[in-house]
Design an enzyme around this catalytic site. Sequence first.
Site, short mmCIF file in Angstrom:
data_model
loop_
_atom_site.label_atom_id
_atom_site.label_comp_id
_atom_site.label_asym_id
_atom_site.label_seq_id
_atom_site.Cartn_x
_atom_site.Cartn_y
_atom_site.Cartn_z
N HIS A 151 0.38 6.31 1.35
CA HIS A 151 -0.94 6.48 1.90
C HIS A 151 -1.94 5.66 1.57
O HIS A 151 -2.68 5.87 0.58
CB HIS A 151 -1.29 7.97 1.15
CG HIS A 151 -0.66 9.16 2.00
ND1 HIS A 151 -1.09 9.92 3.01
CD2 HIS A 151 0.65 9.81 1.29
CE1 HIS A 151 -0.14 10.88 3.30
NE2 HIS A 151 0.58 10.95 2.29
N GLU A 169 -4.54 4.86 3.30
CA GLU A 169 -5.90 5.40 3.66
C GLU A 169 -6.38 6.20 2.29
O GLU A 169 -7.52 6.25 2.23
CB GLU A 169 -5.67 6.33 4.76
CG GLU A 169 -5.43 7.79 4.60
CD GLU A 169 -3.74 8.00 4.38
OE1 GLU A 169 -3.10 9.09 4.12
OE2 GLU A 169 -3.10 7.19 4.25
N CYS A 171 2.93 9.35 6.76
CA CYS A 171 3.46 10.34 6.06
C CYS A 171 3.87 11.41 7.31
O CYS A 171 5.01 11.19 7.94
CB CYS A 171 2.52 11.39 5.32
SG CYS A 171 3.47 12.35 3.92
#
Length: 162
Positions: free
Chosen positions: A127, A129, A2
């Site tokens: 994302h 994560e 990002c």
Amino acid sequence: MCNGCQMLSNLRDLIPGADLWPRFVRNESERFEARFSLVEVQKSQSAFFDGMAGSRMPIAVSHGEGRVEVRDNQHLQAIEDSGTMTLRYVDNMGNPTQQYPNNPNGSPNAITGLTTTDGRVSIMMPHPERVFRSVANSWHPEDWNEDSPWMRMFRNARKHIG
């Protein structure tokens, strides 16, 4: 990921093998997009995605400026031909898509992740994560157990570092 993706793409002149990286600009929807999307890992030299080519997995998207901006059609074709694309938005049939909301930012050719020519540095808009544990997904197959398939990306990074 990002914001780091946006920053690194703007520093591409300083990163060996990143000369084809595009900029990431405001989403085509003109809105902040926060949702789950489906991506397919592309064949590349990326250390993060070693052995993951062809995997289709849900991923969290959360950005207002995630659309790939290429200079022209030749630049887009050069990216496609370079083997540096790592992630592409796909529809539920596994086809690269421009269709909103499957491609939440309107990136051309559904591009959402890239790597350098040697695979040492990768950038992406979604994302992983946020979804590396199965419980972070609204639904997952029972055989995922504790970790989602995204955990492999982080294990690959650890393996690459040594």
